[in-house]
Enzyme design. Structure first.
Site, PDB file in Angstrom:
ATOM      1  N   ASP A  81       0.836  -1.186   0.000  1.00 35.24           N
ATOM      2  CA  ASP A  81       0.000   0.000   0.000  1.00 35.24           C
ATOM      3  C   ASP A  81       0.870   1.233   0.000  1.00 35.24           C
ATOM      4  O   ASP A  81       1.956   1.243   0.583  1.00 35.24           O
ATOM      5  CB  ASP A  81      -0.925   0.016   1.227  1.00 35.24           C
ATOM      6  CG  ASP A  81      -0.166   0.076   2.538  1.00 35.24           C
ATOM      7  OD1 ASP A  81       0.010   1.192   3.066  1.00 35.24           O
ATOM      8  OD2 ASP A  81       0.260  -0.981   3.036  1.00 35.24           O
ATOM      9  N   SER A  82       0.416   2.270  -0.714  1.00 35.67           N
ATOM     10  CA  SER A  82       1.079   3.563  -0.748  1.00 35.67           C
ATOM     11  C   SER A  82       2.540   3.417  -1.194  1.00 35.67           C
ATOM     12  O   SER A  82       2.812   2.937  -2.291  1.00 35.67           O
ATOM     13  CB  SER A  82       0.972   4.227   0.624  1.00 35.67           C
ATOM     14  OG  SER A  82       1.400   5.564   0.578  1.00 35.67           O
ATOM     15  N   ALA A  83       3.489   3.815  -0.332  1.00 33.76           N
ATOM     16  CA  ALA A  83       4.895   3.682  -0.690  1.00 33.76           C
ATOM     17  C   ALA A  83       5.273   2.227  -0.930  1.00 33.76           C
ATOM     18  O   ALA A  83       6.080   1.919  -1.817  1.00 33.76           O
ATOM     19  CB  ALA A  83       5.770   4.278   0.413  1.00 33.76           C
ATOM     20  N   ILE A 135      -2.217  -1.146  -3.762  1.00 32.68           N
ATOM     21  CA  ILE A 135      -3.252  -0.407  -3.048  1.00 32.68           C
ATOM     22  C   ILE A 135      -2.788   1.039  -2.885  1.00 32.68           C
ATOM     23  O   ILE A 135      -1.814   1.305  -2.181  1.00 32.68           O
ATOM     24  CB  ILE A 135      -3.523  -1.039  -1.668  1.00 32.68           C
ATOM     25  CG1 ILE A 135      -3.885  -2.520  -1.822  1.00 32.68           C
ATOM     26  CG2 ILE A 135      -4.620  -0.292  -0.927  1.00 32.68           C
ATOM     27  CD1 ILE A 135      -3.845  -3.299  -0.530  1.00 32.68           C
ATOM     28  N   HIS A 180      -7.007   7.735   0.972  1.00 32.84           N
ATOM     29  CA  HIS A 180      -5.782   6.978   0.726  1.00 32.84           C
ATOM     30  C   HIS A 180      -5.776   5.673   1.525  1.00 32.84           C
ATOM     31  O   HIS A 180      -6.109   5.657   2.707  1.00 32.84           O
ATOM     32  CB  HIS A 180      -4.593   7.857   1.127  1.00 32.84           C
ATOM     33  CG  HIS A 180      -3.253   7.316   0.748  1.00 32.84           C
ATOM     34  ND1 HIS A 180      -2.914   6.972  -0.545  1.00 32.84           N
ATOM     35  CD2 HIS A 180      -2.154   7.059   1.501  1.00 32.84           C
ATOM     36  CE1 HIS A 180      -1.669   6.543  -0.573  1.00 32.84           C
ATOM     37  NE2 HIS A 180      -1.186   6.580   0.653  1.00 32.84           N
TER      38      HIS A 180
END
Length: 914
Positions: free
Chosen positions: A247-249, A275, A524
């Site tokens: 997820d994200s980074a 994600i 987010h």
């Protein structure tokens, strides 16, 4: 006050009350005005959770980076129903990953862009912390053979080896915070859904370990799975049974890792789940600004209270601003990655190298801090650059020693900002804006994978985003870029600077199979909010994707990587669950007995949601809708592909991309055409450029923080000088007690007839052959300014040096010296040190283990999740009972009406008379 459970509770409690008041007021206005529009925040539980997460992240920006890292990397025990044995990925796997990264880079790029091949391989721990994750009910009942003295954790690893499917999970946290502890509850849920095991990696984090340190660690985790070292307990996992997820980074790292494996011709995993992937660190898409109010990201980005660690310039030197109107015309191409303002010696070396390489041709066109009238507008710079040759503004001359001209030659020049008005004079960054990479590195394809020359020829991707998140546009764009390599090219500037990327454009043109879903109203990383309908559907959909791509052959997946198009539909079994209220609590209260040994094998868990409108039912409903989309021809097919004929016994082949939106109740619908999506209309020439609006927003927050925390910044600078002196004394004492490096051995032997033989025997550590480099091996390296390997001015940097001298010396050390009595005595009174054991390493790498079991904030969040799940399930159960009651009541009325109509007329009259 640092980020702690107490400070978080104090900060968040008013937010909870304020959100409740505003939510009630807003709902009242909607009812009064007859507003029937449905929003995600109409659900009080989601509204509260959203603001709790947002408030916590904002609390982190008011504290030091180290404080946020410490809090989110604190070890938290796993729930009793989960098997979570920890492991350490050894240095041998790390070295294999480093070799792959070195192979990927051109030697000159490795030196000029990365800053060398050594500094990012230096680490404090003897490997990488990781853990296997599954549910105890999935463990094999077989016991290890007698005579093997294995720990319970080791036994659990052996007992889960029969689970073929493995999800390699890479957590998010903007590359600088978060850990396997913050994401463990989500990972357990994934493992339960796809009935397999997960492998979570606690990679090193910026700014102490900036790019490419995290990339090396996640690649090492993949190699650890596929080619385990001899000491590993698990069998090799075939790549066809592995799915990347993040997820994200973490999702950005997954995508970058896939491109590295592809480029080097190595086997990719069966698929990847991305994600809310962060794929553009330049923030060049509009949603970064437009969705700020509907996302959990702080309003000014990730700025922090000054400390010895960050910002690099806690107090801007010589009164220089962090952002200024540019003083030069277009600078030379990016080069060295170490400092924004070099020393005099480095300036002279750089000018001499550049002059020798180019014989001074046209270089003075960029040189000098020009006068106001000589600096061009943005439009003039672009026209001049696009015209091809940049002509000198004055004739070439001999090397100048003036600082202004030397700085103009220096690489990297602080990058310019793309202005909204092309007639404006561009801004120029003089401070590092992202913690993960230097400003000049942000446009590198391994930092911002949206700038890859091609994203074709990758394994199947399942990509999800929230419509309300700041990263929405770049996620939508990267999904289309992967599925349509020819239609979404990379800007010419990126290709011009990278021969590999130019090759990739021609080499990798096969569309990647992509399933893109954008969830209405969600922020987010929507999977954090497990209790929402959107997240419930996302977890089920992710699990079915993982099962599908690991179950079938590559040939089958080449035709159909989408489980929604599989025929007949695969079976989904999820044990039913009673009311959430009847479930045991999430955590065992401190001081009370643990649950019975068989409690982990119960057929229900506190996070089950199946007794309500189950995720299975929702998935089946959406599966049918997706098939209808295919039949209508509203999805992308591979070249020469066409919709399959009606055949219930065969998959629907040839689909290369599914594009869907998901409403707040988890129902899918077709996404609008590409021509209607603003993010897809941005010209490639503007993607991956640092733009004016995000810079000004960041600058306003940074300047506010510079003013608010000015005293802290000054104090941080003093502390840096303190640690520099401490490091110098530490190194001097080590030299006095026998520290000898490999390149110094001959000189030392010539000076001394013999060396003390007891030098190593009385030391507390050994030379480790697998540890290639240490902080004293950076003579030809230029690590970024925040990198711990090249620093001497933070507590963590001193601890890293001490570990490499006395405890885990790299192969370049010939001796491990004795520790002096005075140094050992000082270490005994230092809470972050130890007289005989290695000092505690950076909290960006090493987990924090509390001495007293606390009610940690991460447990508090898990408790809130459990509470929200119970409340959500209870509300759904009540709705279901009401619906059933309504149906029964309606049925009874129909029966009564039918019986009354069937009665004779007289009987009806007599009845009424009575």
């Amino acid at each position: 006050m640092p980020v702690t459970t107490t400070s978080a509770a104090v900060h968040i409690t008013p937010v909870v009350l304020k959100t409740f008041y505003k939510h009630t007021k807003h709902k009242g206005h909607k009812v009064k005005n007859g507003d029937t529009t449905e929003e995600a925040t109409d659900d009080l539980i989601y509204d509260e959770a959203f603001h709790i997460v947002k408030a916590f992240i904002q609390l982190g920006t008011r504290n030091k980076v180290e404080s946020l890292q410490h809090f989110t990397n604190t070890h938290v025990p796993a729930p009793y129903w989960a098997a979570v044995p920890p492991v350490r990925i050894p240095m041998s796997s790390c070295n294999k990953a480093a070799d792959l990264i070195i192979k990927w880079f051109d030697p000159e790029d490795l030196k000029q862009i990365v800053g060398g091949e050594r500094w990012w391989q230096i680490r404090g721990l003897d490997g990488i912390d990781a853990e296997w994750v599954t549910e105890k009910e999935y463990l094999d009942d077989t016991k290890p053979p007698p005579g093997n003295e294995l720990s319970d954790d080791d036994c659990d690893i052996l007992r889960m080896d029969h689970l073929e499917t493995v999800m390699l999970y890479v957590h998010g946290g903007a590359y600088f915070w978060g850990s396997i502890n913050t994401h463990r509850y989500q990972i357990i849920r994934y493992a339960r859904k796809f009935k397999g095991r997960a492998f979570a990696v606690n990679y090193r984090k910026a700014p102490q370990y900036p790019w490419p340190c995290p990339l090396q660690d996640v690649i090492a985790a993949y190699l650890y799975l596929t080619s385990p070292p001899p000491e590993a307990l698990h069998k090799p996992v075939p790549s066809s049974k592995i799915v990347f997820a993040g997820d994200s980074a973490g999702a950005g790292l997954c995508l970058t890792m896939l491109t590295v494996l592809r480029d080097l011709g190595l086997e990719q995993p069966a698929g990847a789940v991305l994600i809310s992937p962060w794929v553009d660190l330049t923030h060049s898409f509009p949603s970064v600004m437009h969705n700020a109010s509907t996302d959990i990201i702080p309003p000014h980005g990730f700025i922090h209270k000054p400390s010895t660690l960050w910002p690099i310039e806690a107090v801007p030197q010589e009164g220089r601003a962090r952002v200024i109107p540019t003083q030069t015309n277009p600078p030379p191409k990016p080069g060295h990655a170490d400092v924004l303002r070099p020393s005099d010696e480095r300036l002279g070396e750089q000018v001499e190298q550049r002059m020798q390489a180019s014989q001074g041709e046209a270089l003075i066109a960029h040189a000098g801090e020009l006068t106001e009238k000589d600096v061009k507008t943005q439009a003039e710079m672009h026209n001049e650059t696009n015209g091809g040759t940049i002509r000198p503004e004055r004739p070439p001359q001999k090397q100048s020693t003036s600082e202004s001209e030397c700085l103009a030659f220096w690489e990297p020049k602080p990058p310019k900002v793309l202005m909204n008005d092309p007639n404006d004079r561009p801004l120029e960054l003089r401070s590092q804006i992202q913690l993960y990479a230097t400003n000049e590195q942000l446009t590198h394809p391994l930092v911002s994978p949206i700038l890859q020359g091609s994203l074709g020829n990758l394994c199947p991707l399942y990509i999800i985003a929230g419509d309300g998140e700041c990263l929405r546009d770049e996620i939508i764009y990267v999904a289309h870029k992967a599925a349509n390599p020819k239609e979404y090219p990379t800007r010419e500037g990126t290709l011009k600077d990278s021969p590999r990327q130019r090759e990739n454009v021609a080499k990798f043109q096969t569309p990647t199979k992509v399933h893109l879903q954008v969830f209405d109203g969600m922020c987010h990383v929507l999977t954090v909010f497990i209790f929402t309908d959107s997240a419930k559907y996302a977890y089920r959909s992710i699990a079915e994707f993982i099962k599908h791509v690991t179950r079938y052959s590559p040939e089958h997946l080449e035709q159909n990587p989408f489980p929604e198009l599989h025929r007949p539909p695969s079976e989904i079994s999820d044990p039913p669950s009673p009311d959430e209220e009847d479930h045991p609590s999430l955590e065992v209260p401190s001081g009370k007995k643990s649950p019975p040994k068989d409690a982990g094998k119960r057929r229900f868990r506190p996070d089950h949601d199946n007794g309500t409108r189950s995720d299975v039912e929702l998935y089946r409903e959406n599966e049918s809708k997706t098939k209808l989309e295919v039949k209508s021809g509203d999805v992308r097919f591979v070249p020469d592909g066409s919709p399959a004929t009606e055949d219930e016994d065969r998959d629907i082949p040839g689909v290369r991309m599914i594009r869907e939106r998901v409403d707040i109740f988890g129902h899918v619908r077709l996404m609008e055409g590409e021509e209607e999506i603003p993010a897809l209309q941005i010209p490639p020439s503007e993607i991956g450029l640092i733009k004016e609006d995000p810079v000004r927003r960041w600058l306003s927050g940074q300047e506010k923080w510079d003013k608010k925390y000015k005293r802290n910044a000054i104090k941080a600078e003093r502390r840096r000088r303190h640690y520099e002196k401490k490091a110098a004394v530490l190194i001097a004492h080590a030299r006095e007690n026998g520290l000898i490096l490999d390149n110094e051995r001959t000189a030392v032997i010539n000076q001394r007839a013999s060396l003390p033989t007891a030098m190593s025997s009385t030391s507390v550590g050994n030379v480790e052959c697998d540890r290639r480099w240490g902080p004293f091996d950076l003579e030809s390296e230029q690590p970024p300014g925040s990198a711990i390997a090249g620093r001497r001015d933070t507590r963590e940097a001193v601890a890293l040096i001490k570990k490499h001298i006395y405890h885990s010396a790299p192969a370049t050390h010939r001796t491990v010296p004795r520790m002096s009595t005075s140094d050992a005595a000082r270490a005994a009174f230092d809470p972050s040190d130890h007289p005989f054991k290695p000092p505690r390493q950076s909290v960006s790498e090493e987990q924090v283990h509390a001495r007293i079991i606390p009610f940690h904030g991460l447990r508090m969040w898990q408790g809130l999740i459990s509470y929200f799940m119970r409340k959500s399930s209870k509300k759904a159960q009540q709705g279901k009972r009401q619906a059933l009651q309504t149906l029964r009541t309606g049925s009874d009325k129909l029966k009564n009406a039918g019986s009354s109509h069937s009665q004779p007329k007289g009987s009806s009259q007599s009845s009424s008379t009575r």
